[in-house]
Structures are given as C-alpha cells and as structure tokens.
Design a protein around this motif. Structure first.
Motif, PDB file in Angstrom:
ATOM      1  N   LYS A  94      47.963  52.000  44.425  1.00 28.81           N
ATOM      2  CA  LYS A  94      48.464  52.095  45.579  1.00 28.81           C
ATOM      3  C   LYS A  94      47.891  51.337  46.761  1.00 28.81           C
ATOM      4  O   LYS A  94      46.735  51.209  46.697  1.00 28.81           O
ATOM      5  N   PRO A  95      48.798  50.826  47.484  1.00 31.96           N
ATOM      6  CA  PRO A  95      47.717  49.649  48.496  1.00 31.96           C
ATOM      7  C   PRO A  95      47.100  50.332  49.450  1.00 31.96           C
ATOM      8  O   PRO A  95      47.270  51.556  49.865  1.00 31.96           O
ATOM      9  N   GLN A  96      46.080  49.585  49.840  1.00 31.43           N
ATOM     10  CA  GLN A  96      45.139  50.089  51.169  1.00 31.43           C
ATOM     11  C   GLN A  96      45.952  50.302  52.478  1.00 31.43           C
ATOM     12  O   GLN A  96      46.792  49.319  52.638  1.00 31.43           O
ATOM     13  N   LEU A  97      46.160  51.601  52.720  1.00 30.43           N
ATOM     14  CA  LEU A  97      46.798  51.847  53.972  1.00 30.43           C
ATOM     15  C   LEU A  97      45.823  52.173  55.163  1.00 30.43           C
ATOM     16  O   LEU A  97      46.726  51.766  56.378  1.00 30.43           O
ATOM     17  N   ARG A  98      44.887  52.244  54.971  1.00 26.37           N
ATOM     18  CA  ARG A  98      43.885  52.439  56.405  1.00 26.37           C
ATOM     19  C   ARG A  98      42.789  51.552  56.260  1.00 26.37           C
ATOM     20  O   ARG A  98      42.411  51.188  55.509  1.00 26.37           O
ATOM     21  N   GLY A  99      42.130  51.629  57.550  1.00 24.28           N
ATOM     22  CA  GLY A  99      41.037  50.783  57.419  1.00 24.28           C
ATOM     23  C   GLY A  99      40.866  49.304  57.066  1.00 24.28           C
ATOM     24  O   GLY A  99      39.983  48.875  56.785  1.00 24.28           O
ATOM     25  N   LEU A 100      41.909  48.936  57.525  1.00 26.97           N
ATOM     26  CA  LEU A 100      42.093  47.399  57.052  1.00 26.97           C
ATOM     27  C   LEU A 100      41.375  46.280  58.071  1.00 26.97           C
ATOM     28  O   LEU A 100      41.044  45.598  57.235  1.00 26.97           O
ATOM     29  N   LEU A 101      41.282  46.605  59.038  1.00 31.43           N
ATOM     30  CA  LEU A 101      40.556  45.827  59.868  1.00 31.43           C
ATOM     31  C   LEU A 101      38.914  45.812  59.340  1.00 31.43           C
ATOM     32  O   LEU A 101      38.314  44.858  59.257  1.00 31.43           O
ATOM     33  N   ALA A 102      38.517  47.078  59.194  1.00 29.99           N
ATOM     34  CA  ALA A 102      37.323  47.545  58.769  1.00 29.99           C
ATOM     35  C   ALA A 102      36.780  46.613  57.243  1.00 29.99           C
ATOM     36  O   ALA A 102      35.930  45.843  57.226  1.00 29.99           O
ATOM     37  N   SER A 103      37.963  46.657  56.348  1.00 25.16           N
ATOM     38  CA  SER A 103      37.531  46.099  55.252  1.00 25.16           C
ATOM     39  C   SER A 103      37.646  44.498  55.393  1.00 25.16           C
ATOM     40  O   SER A 103      37.236  43.728  54.790  1.00 25.16           O
ATOM     41  N   SER A 104      38.421  44.147  56.192  1.00 26.45           N
ATOM     42  CA  SER A 104      38.790  42.574  56.627  1.00 26.45           C
ATOM     43  C   SER A 104      37.246  42.311  57.449  1.00 26.45           C
ATOM     44  O   SER A 104      37.017  40.974  56.650  1.00 26.45           O
ATOM     45  N   LEU A 105      36.812  42.764  57.961  1.00 21.20           N
ATOM     46  CA  LEU A 105      35.462  42.565  58.617  1.00 21.20           C
ATOM     47  C   LEU A 105      34.396  42.536  57.850  1.00 21.20           C
ATOM     48  O   LEU A 105      33.410  41.654  57.904  1.00 21.20           O
ATOM     49  N   LYS A 106      34.476  43.444  56.832  1.00 22.14           N
ATOM     50  CA  LYS A 106      33.230  43.487  55.755  1.00 22.14           C
ATOM     51  C   LYS A 106      33.207  41.941  55.034  1.00 22.14           C
ATOM     52  O   LYS A 106      32.184  41.754  54.662  1.00 22.14           O
ATOM     53  N   PHE A 107      34.094  41.251  54.965  1.00 24.84           N
ATOM     54  CA  PHE A 107      34.245  40.192  54.470  1.00 24.84           C
ATOM     55  C   PHE A 107      34.070  38.946  55.528  1.00 24.84           C
ATOM     56  O   PHE A 107      33.000  38.014  55.458  1.00 24.84           O
ATOM     57  N   HIS A 108      34.871  38.858  56.438  1.00 27.66           N
ATOM     58  CA  HIS A 108      34.736  37.764  57.412  1.00 27.66           C
ATOM     59  C   HIS A 108      33.517  37.740  58.401  1.00 27.66           C
ATOM     60  O   HIS A 108      33.337  36.728  58.900  1.00 27.66           O
ATOM     61  N   LEU A 109      32.978  38.852  58.738  1.00 29.85           N
ATOM     62  CA  LEU A 109      31.909  38.864  59.654  1.00 29.85           C
ATOM     63  C   LEU A 109      30.710  38.291  58.987  1.00 29.85           C
ATOM     64  O   LEU A 109      29.960  37.217  59.544  1.00 29.85           O
ATOM     65  N   PRO A 110      30.353  38.431  57.698  1.00 32.64           N
ATOM     66  CA  PRO A 110      29.238  37.866  57.195  1.00 32.64           C
ATOM     67  C   PRO A 110      29.591  36.442  56.993  1.00 32.64           C
ATOM     68  O   PRO A 110      28.769  35.655  56.933  1.00 32.64           O
TER      69      PRO A 110
END
Lengths: 77, 199
Positions: free
Chosen positions: A11-27
C-alpha cells in the motif's frame, strides 16, 4: 476465469508525505549548507588571510617607500 | 563572517529550490502552514543575532581611543577640497582636480589633483571633516573611510596607513554640477619625508 496469481503491491503512503519528505530533506539541507560553509571557510576565508599574512610577513614599508620615491610617484618628495 | 552566513543561507536555499524542482508531490488543498511560518520567522531572527553580535563588538572596537599624533581638517567646497594642518605649522591648501591629459599615460582620469594630502605612514591620524556650502563626503575606499562633510558640523574619523603610496578617493555626496570632479589624493610617505615636507 483463468487462474492467475495476483501480486499485491504494498500500500503506498497516502498521508504525511510532506513530513516524511522533510525527514530526509531538512537534515540533508542542513548538512549541505554546513559542508559548503566549512569548505568556504577553508578554501576562501583562511586562504585570503594567509595571503595577507604572507605579504606582510617580510614587508618593508620603508624600502617600498624609497622605491616609489625614486620612481617619482610623490609630489612632496 | 557575514559572507560565511550568506553562503550557508544560499546553499540551503539552493538545495530547497533543487528539491522542489525534483519533487513530484502536490498538495492541492493546502491552506495554511503554521509550523513552517513559525520556523521561517524564528530562523532568520536567530541568524540575524549571529550577524549582529560580532558586528556590535566591531562597532565598539572601532570607537577605541587611539591618541592620534596629528589632526588634519578637511573642508568641502563646491567643487574642491581644502586641507588644514594646524598642529605644527599652519599649512593650508586647496586641492582641485587636474584635468585629464590624453597623452599622459600615467595619469588617472578624474582622480588626480594638483595638491596631494601628504601624511606619514604608521601613525594614527585624526581627520575632521566639514563643509563650507553644501553636503559633501570625504572618502578613501582603500582606507575604509567615509565621513560626511556637513556645513556647520565637524565629523571626526581616525585612521592609520600601513603602506606608502598614493591613495585615491572621490566625493561621495551629491553636491552639484561638478560632484564627480572633486577627487582626493593622499600621499602616504615616511615620517622623515613628511617632516621635511611640512617645514
């Protein structure tokens, strides 16, 4: 009906996409900017300071003045 | 120091721009983002604090009392500078721009003057700047000095020259038709030569 084994995709991730993107991109952004700053400090700032220190280490202002005076640069002497 | 902070911010912004170009996700229903608004208000304030603290320290260090060995006065006129050395003997002169001679290759256009301001090197010098008519500004970029010449006011600045040579500057406050044609030339000479000259 043909019997086919149906492969289920995860099942693809449907919610919280910004948060999970930020978890990688911010650091990653912080790391990139820190590395850039450190490289800038080493290869630009420190090198510039070293060039000035090298110039003034054995600089003889009086000798430089005599050279300019003999070349006729000054009006006063 | 400030350049390093600018580099840091620039690298971060470029990274975010690149990641947005690569990003395939779109939020069609986004209306607000309180957390990110909070972050992008507090983060620049913190960055500004990092810029301000050493800058304030430098500002107060610049106010240090140097006990200058001599004081010169410069008065801005339309459109020339006049200088007064009142400490030892009373020396006063005007400094007009020298018109450009195209056959003189060693001359800087719009920068040469008939009389140079002769100053000794390795000595702390106080300069008092004022004007006789309209606003002018006495500037020597290579010394990092700029002082406004205001009629009816004396502005003080101090400096020390490490090297001999000719140091050029130009008026930096609009003062009329010939504002661009009133340059400044400082001759930085040895202390002995300066004493010989001023006698």
């Amino acid at each position: 009906m043909a019997e086919k084994s149906v492969q289920k995709i995860p099942k693809p991730q449907l919610r919280g996409l910004l948060a999970s993107s930020l978890k990688f991109h911010l650091p990653a952004a912080i790391a990139v900017s820190a590395v850039t700053t450190v490289l800038f400090k080493i290869f630009w700032v420190d090198r510039r300071r070293a060039r000035y220190a090298e110039f003034y280490k054995n600089y003889d202002a009086e000798k430089d003045f005599e050279r300019m005076r003999k070349a006729g640069v000054f009006k006063s002497c | 120091h400030t350049l390093m902070i600018i580099t840091m911010i620039l690298a971060m912004v470029l990274y975010f721009m690149a990641s947005m170009i690569i990003n395939e996700l779109v939020d069609r229903y986004m209306l607000e983002g309180q957390t990110i608004e909070l972050m992008w208000t507090i983060a620049p304030a913190v960055i500004l604090l990092f810029i301000t603290t050493p800058s304030l320290r430098l500002l107060y260090l610049m106010d240090e009392i140097h006990n200058p060995i001599m004081t010169i006065k410069t008065i801005g006129h339309q459109w020339y500078w006049s200088y007064e050395y009142s400490d030892f003997v009373n020396v006063e002169f005007d400094s007009y721009m020298t018109p450009y001679e195209s056959d003189n290759k060693s001359m800087f256009r719009l920068l040469e003057t008939d009389n140079h301001v002769t100053l000794p090197m390795h000595s702390f010098i106080r300069i008092i700047v004022t004007a006789a008519d309209v606003l002018h500004s006495w500037t020597i970029p290579s010394l990092g000095i700029k002082a406004d010449a205001t009629p009816g006011r004396l502005n003080q600045s101090s400096f020390m020259i490490n090297r001999p040579g000719l140091l050029y500057g130009q008026c930096s406050e609009i003062c009329g038709a010939n504002h661009s044609f009133m340059p400044i030339v400082i001759e930085s000479v040895s202390t002995e030569s300066f004493i010989e000259w001023i006698k």
